[in-house]
Design an enzyme around this catalytic site. Structure first.
Site, PDB file in Angstrom:
ATOM      1  N   ASN A  66       0.959  -1.371  -0.079  1.00  0.00           N
ATOM      2  CA  ASN A  66       0.056  -0.050  -0.063  1.00  0.00           C
ATOM      3  C   ASN A  66       0.935   1.305  -0.057  1.00  0.00           C
ATOM      4  OD1 ASN A  66       0.405   1.112   2.891  1.00  0.00           O
ATOM      5  ND2 ASN A  66      -0.412  -1.003   3.306  1.00  0.00           N
ATOM      6  N   PHE A  81      -5.567   3.960  14.442  1.00  0.00           N
ATOM      7  CA  PHE A  81      -5.661   4.984  13.246  1.00  0.00           C
ATOM      8  C   PHE A  81      -6.873   4.511  12.499  1.00  0.00           C
ATOM      9  CE2 PHE A  81      -2.355   8.111  12.328  1.00  0.00           C
ATOM     10  CZ  PHE A  81      -1.562   8.097  13.869  1.00  0.00           C
ATOM     11  N   LYS A 138     -14.275   1.290  14.628  1.00  0.00           N
ATOM     12  CA  LYS A 138     -13.160   0.659  15.017  1.00  0.00           C
ATOM     13  C   LYS A 138     -12.713   0.998  16.610  1.00  0.00           C
ATOM     14  CE  LYS A 138     -11.504   0.596  10.631  1.00  0.00           C
ATOM     15  NZ  LYS A 138     -10.861   0.965   9.242  1.00  0.00           N
ATOM     16  N   LYS A 175       8.910 -17.340  -9.548  1.00  0.00           N
ATOM     17  CA  LYS A 175       8.381 -16.466 -10.124  1.00  0.00           C
ATOM     18  C   LYS A 175       7.199 -17.003 -10.976  1.00  0.00           C
ATOM     19  CE  LYS A 175       8.974 -12.660 -13.452  1.00  0.00           C
ATOM     20  NZ  LYS A 175       9.668 -12.121 -14.829  1.00  0.00           N
ATOM     21  N   LYS A 185     -12.160  -2.399  18.876  1.00  0.00           N
ATOM     22  CA  LYS A 185     -10.880  -2.805  18.943  1.00  0.00           C
ATOM     23  C   LYS A 185     -10.316  -2.515  20.148  1.00  0.00           C
ATOM     24  CE  LYS A 185      -9.515  -2.826  14.169  1.00  0.00           C
ATOM     25  NZ  LYS A 185      -8.423  -2.844  13.362  1.00  0.00           N
ATOM     26  N   ASP A 218      -4.781  -6.241   5.213  1.00  0.00           N
ATOM     27  CA  ASP A 218      -6.016  -7.099   5.644  1.00  0.00           C
ATOM     28  C   ASP A 218      -5.836  -8.466   5.231  1.00  0.00           C
ATOM     29  OD1 ASP A 218      -6.883  -5.121   7.640  1.00  0.00           O
ATOM     30  OD2 ASP A 218      -7.886  -4.065   5.846  1.00  0.00           O
TER      31      ASP A 218
HETATM   32  O1  PMT Z   1       2.893   6.435   6.179  1.00  0.00           O
HETATM   33  P1  PMT Z   1       2.365   7.631   5.852  1.00  0.00           P
HETATM   34  O2  PMT Z   1       2.599   7.724   4.445  1.00  0.00           O
HETATM   35  O3  PMT Z   1       2.716   8.932   6.711  1.00  0.00           O
HETATM   36  O4  PMT Z   1       0.795   7.631   5.746  1.00  0.00           O
HETATM   37  C1  PMT Z   1       0.088   7.656   7.167  1.00  0.00           C
HETATM   38  C2  PMT Z   1      -1.052   6.595   7.201  1.00  0.00           C
HETATM   39  C3  PMT Z   1      -2.174   7.266   6.229  1.00  0.00           C
HETATM   40  C4  PMT Z   1      -0.702   5.539   6.946  1.00  0.00           C
HETATM   41  C5  PMT Z   1      -1.522   6.827   8.593  1.00  0.00           C
HETATM   42  O5  PMT Z   1      -2.000   8.089   8.973  1.00  0.00           O
HETATM   43  C6  PMT Z   1      -2.690   6.075   8.775  1.00  0.00           C
HETATM   44  O6  PMT Z   1      -4.038   6.383   8.748  1.00  0.00           O
HETATM   45  N1  PMT Z   1      -2.909   4.714   9.493  1.00  0.00           N
HETATM   46  C7  PMT Z   1      -3.613   3.808   9.579  1.00  0.00           C
HETATM   47  C8  PMT Z   1      -3.581   2.943   8.196  1.00  0.00           C
HETATM   48  C9  PMT Z   1      -4.758   1.857   8.589  1.00  0.00           C
HETATM   49  O7  PMT Z   1      -4.431   0.708   7.941  1.00  0.00           O
HETATM   50  O8  PMT Z   1      -5.880   2.065   8.677  1.00  0.00           O
HETATM   51  P2  PMT Z   1      -7.156   1.010   8.875  1.00  0.00           P
HETATM   52  O9  PMT Z   1      -8.407   1.712   9.021  1.00  0.00           O
HETATM   53  O10 PMT Z   1      -7.020  -0.234   7.882  1.00  0.00           O
HETATM   54  O11 PMT Z   1      -6.874   0.219  10.062  1.00  0.00           O
HETATM   55  C10 PMT Z   1      -7.165   0.427  11.636  1.00  0.00           C
HETATM   56  C11 PMT Z   1      -6.146   0.397  12.522  1.00  0.00           C
HETATM   57  O12 PMT Z   1      -5.728  -1.148  12.857  1.00  0.00           O
HETATM   58  C12 PMT Z   1      -4.894   0.922  12.091  1.00  0.00           C
HETATM   59  O13 PMT Z   1      -4.232   1.241  13.723  1.00  0.00           O
HETATM   60  C13 PMT Z   1      -3.921  -0.516  11.991  1.00  0.00           C
HETATM   61  O14 PMT Z   1      -2.707  -0.249  12.330  1.00  0.00           O
HETATM   62  C14 PMT Z   1      -4.527  -1.580  12.629  1.00  0.00           C
HETATM   63  N2  PMT Z   1      -4.556  -2.794  11.895  1.00  0.00           N
HETATM   64  C15 PMT Z   1      -5.246  -2.783  10.784  1.00  0.00           C
HETATM   65  C16 PMT Z   1      -5.425  -4.255  10.017  1.00  0.00           C
HETATM   66  C17 PMT Z   1      -4.657  -5.311  10.512  1.00  0.00           C
HETATM   67  N3  PMT Z   1      -4.632  -6.298   9.908  1.00  0.00           N
HETATM   68  N4  PMT Z   1      -3.913  -5.092  11.683  1.00  0.00           N
HETATM   69  C18 PMT Z   1      -3.967  -3.776  12.483  1.00  0.00           C
HETATM   70  O15 PMT Z   1      -3.437  -3.821  13.420  1.00  0.00           O
END
Ligand code: PMT
Length: 410
Positions: A218, A331, A345, A297, A349, A287
């Site tokens: 990503n 986040f 979330k 490959k 969580k 995810d």
């Molecule tokens: O890295 P940069 O270029 O500075 O960009 C910053 C950012 C956009 C990545 C950051 O600000 C941000 O939004 N990070 C969260 C990205 C994300 O994956 O969000 P989510 O809504 O999909 O996940 C929710 C939360 O669960 C996040 O805290 C994530 O770390 C966590 N998560 C998600 C999926 C997973 N399998 N395990 C997790 O722990």
């Protein structure tokens, strides 16, 4: 009256947004602050001195050489009495003068003489704002500790549209109020604020291999998480940063664990979690991962290729279920219904805070230096923040973490 007893010097410079400074002064005063206004001569072309005198309830300083009525050496007196200086609007001219130390009028002189924190809200035509000279001057001011309140985007008085609008007075007043009531500006040593705390930060995106040469990834660069780790270390924390692949260099004083996949991130995070005081999960974790990783490959053929993906573990969900004393910050990167999804979330969580990140905006989220977020706490209280640098945002997130850690009985 959260600003009771605080003394704020507001500098108003000559831009059309000078009229908004009237509301800023009025709001600061209503919040209990003693407000002193310094206007540049150019500002008086837009709004009269009398307006600010009435709104602030204090004499207004414009001319360095005017007969002094209420202070001995006025620019020095104002520089010394200020708990904080706010320049709003800040023209390209005052920004340039402050960047090189020119002191040719009352405002520029006071800026040079003060030791108070200085907040500047640039407002100007987009081309002037984006001009490399202005950007260089802003970068210089930031490096000297000035707090820059990023301009908003929208329709400008010059008839064009773009970045350069003064943010709404209510937002500026909130930023200033938070700064004045935070530990940083109340004389406590911010560099020691997190001493003795272990802060675990995740940053960057995970990558999920398909074969030896390809992966699913990503757009995360790690900037947000690295800014948090750097700032936490500056505040004295013992910082562990679990990072996906990024081109950023390790922040000073931070222990960095580099991983690639979500499962590797999970392993590293679970290892560090029991001894952590707080976890800030800014990483963009995949995810899903390919159900199978080819050892060789994958060769192309004439047919289409279908990939089967399987769920990755949700690390944050697991931490929420396991957490004991830890402050947990997640986040939420969303492109629509941002607040609604973020709230879901936060609850699901079991988080203490969630940083709701609208990643559909060009100047926020993935890849850029700036971000615009809403912070929601577990009571449901939501605080929106205007566009700011990821470094500034890191400070805000850590202020909340510190406050939450302070409430935990250890
Ligand atoms: O890295 P940069 O270029 O500075 O960009 C910053 C950012 C956009 C990545 C950051 O600000 C941000 O939004 N990070 C969260 C990205 C994300 O994956 O969000 P989510 O809504 O999909 O996940 C929710 C939360 O669960 C996040 O805290 C994530 O770390 C966590 N998560 C998600 C999926 C997973 N399998 N395990 C997790 O722990």
């Amino acid at each position: 009256m959260e600003l009771q007893g605080k003394k704020i010097v507001v500098g108003v410079t000559g831009g059309i947004a000078a009229y908004k400074a009237v509301e800023i002064v009025s709001r600061l005063r209503k919040a209990g602050a003693e407000v002193h206004v310094i206007m540049t001569k150019e500002a008086t072309e837009f709004v009269t001195e009398l307006t600010f005198r009435e709104i602030s309830g204090q004499p207004v300083a414009v001319d360095m050489w005017e007969k002094v009525t209420h202070f001995n050496v006025e620019h020095i007196a104002l520089a010394q009495l200020a708990d904080l200086m706010l320049i709003a609007p800040a023209t390209a001219n005052i920004i340039a003068k402050a960047a090189v130390g020119i002191a040719d009028d009352m405002l520029a002189t006071t800026l040079l003489a003060t030791k108070a924190p200085i907040f500047m809200a640039p407002a100007m035509n987009t081309n002037m704002y984006e001009n490399p000279i202005t950007q260089r001057n802003i970068a210089e001011l930031k490096s000297r500790g000035f707090h820059i309140i990023e301009p908003a985007e929208g329709h400008l008085a010059c008839g064009t549209s773009g970045k350069g609008r003064l943010p709404e007075p209510v937002d500026i007043v909130r930023i200033v109020s938070e700064a004045l009531t935070s530990q940083e500006l109340t004389g406590q040593d911010l560099t020691c604020q997190l001493t003795g705390q272990k802060i675990l930060v995740t940053a960057g995106g995970t990558i999920e291999p398909l074969d030896p040469v390809r992966y699913i990834g990503n757009r995360s660069t790690g900037r947000m998480g690295y800014a948090v780790a750097e700032e936490a270390a500056r505040r004295g924390a013992d910082v562990v940063l679990v990072s996906g692949p990024t081109s950023l260099k390790d922040p000073d004083g931070v222990r960095v664990i580099r991983i690639e996949t979500a499962r590797q991130m999970r392993e590293a995070v679970l290892q560090e979690f029991p001894t952590a005081s707080a976890v800030i999960k800014s990483a963009a974790v995949a995810d899903y991962r390919p159900a199978a990783v080819s050892e060789q490959k994958i060769k192309k053929s004439d047919d289409d290729l279908t990939l089967q993906l399987v769920r990755n573990p949700d690390i944050l969900l697991e931490l929420g279920q396991m957490k004991e004393h830890q402050v947990l910050v997640g986040f939420a990167a969303e492109t629509c219904q941002v607040e609604e999804y973020a709230r879901k979330k936060l609850a699901k969580k079991n988080l203490d805070f969630i940083v709701a990140n609208d990643v559909s905006e060009a100047d926020a989220g993935f890849g850029v230096e700036t971000n615009r977020i809403k912070l929601i706490d577990r009571s449901g209280k939501m605080t929106p923040y205007p566009l700011m640098s990821k470094k500034e945002l890191a400070g805000i997130i850590l202020d909340h973490v510190s406050a939450a850690l302070g409430k935990i009985d250890r």
